[in-house]
Design an enzyme around this catalytic site. Sequence first.
Site, PDB file in Angstrom:
ATOM      1  N   PHE A  47     -17.607  73.039 -43.356  1.00 39.62           N
ATOM      2  CA  PHE A  47     -18.612  74.073 -43.106  1.00 39.62           C
ATOM      3  C   PHE A  47     -17.992  75.473 -43.197  1.00 39.62           C
ATOM      4  O   PHE A  47     -16.986  75.684 -43.854  1.00 39.62           O
ATOM      5  CB  PHE A  47     -19.326  73.846 -41.778  1.00 39.62           C
ATOM      6  CG  PHE A  47     -20.189  72.616 -41.743  1.00 39.62           C
ATOM      7  CD1 PHE A  47     -20.933  72.237 -42.855  1.00 39.62           C
ATOM      8  CD2 PHE A  47     -20.249  71.817 -40.611  1.00 39.62           C
ATOM      9  CE1 PHE A  47     -21.734  71.105 -42.824  1.00 39.62           C
ATOM     10  CE2 PHE A  47     -21.054  70.680 -40.579  1.00 39.62           C
ATOM     11  CZ  PHE A  47     -21.797  70.330 -41.685  1.00 39.62           C
TER      12      PHE A  47
ATOM     13  N   ALA B 259     -17.868  68.098 -39.078  1.00 39.46           N
ATOM     14  CA  ALA B 259     -17.417  69.417 -38.639  1.00 39.46           C
ATOM     15  C   ALA B 259     -18.282  69.960 -37.508  1.00 39.46           C
ATOM     16  O   ALA B 259     -18.003  71.043 -36.997  1.00 39.46           O
ATOM     17  CB  ALA B 259     -17.416  70.385 -39.808  1.00 39.46           C
TER      18      ALA B 259
ATOM     19  N   THR C 158     -14.490  72.898 -54.367  1.00 38.20           N
ATOM     20  CA  THR C 158     -14.177  73.258 -55.752  1.00 38.20           C
ATOM     21  C   THR C 158     -13.054  74.290 -55.786  1.00 38.20           C
ATOM     22  O   THR C 158     -12.135  74.207 -56.614  1.00 38.20           O
ATOM     23  CB  THR C 158     -15.434  73.813 -56.442  1.00 38.20           C
ATOM     24  OG1 THR C 158     -16.478  72.835 -56.367  1.00 38.20           O
ATOM     25  CG2 THR C 158     -15.165  74.133 -57.899  1.00 38.20           C
TER      26      THR C 158
ATOM     27  N   TRP D 137     -14.418  76.910 -61.667  1.00 29.40           N
ATOM     28  CA  TRP D 137     -15.478  75.943 -61.989  1.00 29.40           C
ATOM     29  C   TRP D 137     -15.629  75.826 -63.504  1.00 29.40           C
ATOM     30  O   TRP D 137     -15.800  74.726 -64.031  1.00 29.40           O
ATOM     31  CB  TRP D 137     -16.802  76.391 -61.360  1.00 29.40           C
ATOM     32  CG  TRP D 137     -17.938  75.432 -61.593  1.00 29.40           C
ATOM     33  CD1 TRP D 137     -18.289  74.365 -60.824  1.00 29.40           C
ATOM     34  CD2 TRP D 137     -18.861  75.465 -62.693  1.00 29.40           C
ATOM     35  NE1 TRP D 137     -19.367  73.712 -61.377  1.00 29.40           N
ATOM     36  CE2 TRP D 137     -19.751  74.359 -62.524  1.00 29.40           C
ATOM     37  CE3 TRP D 137     -19.046  76.300 -63.798  1.00 29.40           C
ATOM     38  CZ2 TRP D 137     -20.793  74.088 -63.411  1.00 29.40           C
ATOM     39  CZ3 TRP D 137     -20.071  76.021 -64.685  1.00 29.40           C
ATOM     40  CH2 TRP D 137     -20.925  74.927 -64.482  1.00 29.40           C
TER      41      TRP D 137
ATOM     42  N   LYS E 291     -16.566  75.476 -51.648  1.00 33.43           N
ATOM     43  CA  LYS E 291     -15.293  75.461 -50.913  1.00 33.43           C
ATOM     44  C   LYS E 291     -14.340  74.393 -51.438  1.00 33.43           C
ATOM     45  O   LYS E 291     -13.157  74.673 -51.691  1.00 33.43           O
ATOM     46  CB  LYS E 291     -15.592  75.247 -49.424  1.00 33.43           C
ATOM     47  CG  LYS E 291     -14.380  75.129 -48.531  1.00 33.43           C
ATOM     48  CD  LYS E 291     -14.714  75.434 -47.087  1.00 33.43           C
ATOM     49  CE  LYS E 291     -15.939  74.668 -46.613  1.00 33.43           C
ATOM     50  NZ  LYS E 291     -15.704  73.224 -46.500  1.00 33.43           N
TER      51      LYS E 291
ATOM     52  N   PHE F   4     -20.325  82.643 -60.482  1.00 37.69           N
ATOM     53  CA  PHE F   4     -21.472  81.980 -61.104  1.00 37.69           C
ATOM     54  C   PHE F   4     -21.847  82.788 -62.349  1.00 37.69           C
ATOM     55  O   PHE F   4     -21.662  84.006 -62.385  1.00 37.69           O
ATOM     56  CB  PHE F   4     -22.662  81.915 -60.139  1.00 37.69           C
ATOM     57  CG  PHE F   4     -22.600  80.783 -59.150  1.00 37.69           C
ATOM     58  CD1 PHE F   4     -23.487  79.717 -59.218  1.00 37.69           C
ATOM     59  CD2 PHE F   4     -21.647  80.776 -58.136  1.00 37.69           C
ATOM     60  CE1 PHE F   4     -23.427  78.673 -58.303  1.00 37.69           C
ATOM     61  CE2 PHE F   4     -21.578  79.736 -57.223  1.00 37.69           C
ATOM     62  CZ  PHE F   4     -22.472  78.679 -57.308  1.00 37.69           C
TER      63      PHE F   4
ATOM     64  N   LYS G  50     -26.830  66.296 -49.933  1.00 40.16           N
ATOM     65  CA  LYS G  50     -25.670  67.171 -50.085  1.00 40.16           C
ATOM     66  C   LYS G  50     -24.846  66.844 -51.327  1.00 40.16           C
ATOM     67  O   LYS G  50     -24.290  67.721 -51.970  1.00 40.16           O
ATOM     68  CB  LYS G  50     -24.789  67.062 -48.839  1.00 40.16           C
ATOM     69  CG  LYS G  50     -23.556  67.944 -48.866  1.00 40.16           C
ATOM     70  CD  LYS G  50     -22.802  67.822 -47.540  1.00 40.16           C
ATOM     71  CE  LYS G  50     -21.521  68.655 -47.569  1.00 40.16           C
ATOM     72  NZ  LYS G  50     -20.497  68.098 -48.460  1.00 40.16           N
TER      73      LYS G  50
ATOM     74  N   ARG H 248     -10.970  66.011 -47.550  1.00 41.21           N
ATOM     75  CA  ARG H 248     -11.582  64.881 -46.849  1.00 41.21           C
ATOM     76  C   ARG H 248     -12.203  63.895 -47.830  1.00 41.21           C
ATOM     77  O   ARG H 248     -12.507  64.230 -48.975  1.00 41.21           O
ATOM     78  CB  ARG H 248     -12.671  65.387 -45.893  1.00 41.21           C
ATOM     79  CG  ARG H 248     -12.142  66.220 -44.752  1.00 41.21           C
ATOM     80  CD  ARG H 248     -13.262  66.731 -43.867  1.00 41.21           C
ATOM     81  NE  ARG H 248     -14.124  67.666 -44.578  1.00 41.21           N
ATOM     82  CZ  ARG H 248     -15.290  68.102 -44.116  1.00 41.21           C
ATOM     83  NH1 ARG H 248     -15.737  67.686 -42.948  1.00 41.21           N
ATOM     84  NH2 ARG H 248     -16.009  68.956 -44.806  1.00 41.21           N
TER      85      ARG H 248
END
Length: 558
Positions: free
Chosen positions: A303, A275, A75, A411, A73, A383, A107, A96
């Site tokens: 999230f 969140a 990224t 990415w 998210k 991906f 994480k 954030r």
Amino acid sequence: MTFATDIEIARAATKKPIQQIGEALGIPAEHLLPYGHDKAKVSQDFIDGLEGRENGKLILVTAINPTPAGEGKTTTTVGLGDGLNRIGKKAAICIREASLGPNFGMKGGAAGGGRAQVVPMEDMNLHFTGDFHAITSAHNLLSAMIDNHIYWGNELGIDERRVVWRRVMDMNDRALRDIVTSLGGVANGYPRQTGFDITVASEVMAILCLAADLDDLQRRLGDMIVAYRRDKSPVFARDIKADGAMTVLLKDAMQPNLVQTLENNPAFVHGGPFANIAHGCNSVIATKTALKLADYVVTEAGFGADLGAEKFMNIKCRKAGLAPDVVVLVATVRAMKMNGGVAKADLGAENVAAVEAGCPNLGRHIGNLKSFGVPVVVAINHFVTDTDAEVEAVRDFVAAQGAEAILCRHWEKGGEGIEALATRVAEIADSGVSQFAPLYPDDMPLLEKIETVAREVYHADAVVADKTVRDQLAAWEEAGYGSLPVCMAKTQYSFSTDPGQRGAPTGFDVPIREVRLSAGAGFVVAICGQIMTMPGLPRRPSAEAIRLNDAGDVEGLF
């Protein structure tokens, strides 16, 4: 195929002096308070002078329920900002700040990934500009002043059994969840049970991210309930006379941080509330500042959309007078397969049937977001293991939901890889078709607000709340808090309160274990199931691999 790590890519970045990034937004150098050469705070005086300017378009990036497969998210948020600038738009991103606990735990950081990152990545994922330290200090100053007030005679008549203000630190440490303080005799005070939360779970963090200015900040800090008397009347932070000193500690932290992406585009990185227990969005002051300076602002919510986007709409937008023009919903083929029952170890093999089986999770999020009156575009975060057939399965499913899905390779390629999404998002934002409205009105009773979110967003059959919870909500309504929005604290991994129920579950209830009043932040928290406000480290924490190499550079952050 071998790819450079995130930190290797970030270290190789060609950064511009932060004054040049500010200049591109129209921020004079004298209104940038530099922290080194590549990051700065934007002065409150400059922000005050922006009042009256027209706002740019607001783009929210959210995601499906998170899975161990990863969604990307942040990224995508960074990549979309780069993509918009690449097609000739004046865009900024708002995200954030990262918490040290997850960085050293499991994480990882919060600066994006691959060719879609915010730099300086190492600083952002470590001490940055010290905002979290300031929040930690302000929170714990109040803790110390509460205990000190009790020690010196307890003039306010605080019931020591009902002190609800805990301490915080920005680290994962399960040993501090429940502790006893003031042991050692009379000189150390009165022993009582308390504990620590992680800094991002502090109400001070939520307040900093919702406050309009320093005056509003101090008012909200004073409104925080820290304890109760024996007659159960509340004791506020202003009663302890802590709100002024706390504001002093937070004076610099209130000013948004300006940094840049790998492609030298502006990024405001400010605040970081949980969140779960809070609203999970960057600060209102950063978002509003960006909207005055850029034509398009890309921001994210924590999230999945059932938590972060719902709170972005019902709490942040409601309180700040904001309205998103378009929502980007991030999904991956890998996550669809995992929702379809495939184990993480087997995600590399093509499995179109599993993709199709996992898509109902995506479909429910699309429907939920549309219910706010905002147009939705799905970003398929690519991906290398994704096959054409799997991608087409997602596209076909999304089309059947009345939306469109666009494959994004940010990415791998940065802004170049997300131009198609950027072009479509700008078109929708400019069209003015958004008819945003929160899910419930201010004057709806608190329990009905909880039931509305559970029914309309989670698709639950019912809310289960015992008499104690219902009586507490009624008492808060009687005390004048009935107009506040609700902040649902539940697992991020499922629409239900059972983290093991992936996909789009039905036939479940939402149990409300307890409710908490965040009077300063301005919302009522409904605790659904077990919510951890002080995480622990995993068996093999990321900290084991973080070190300085022979050149003095940081290794191991991600």
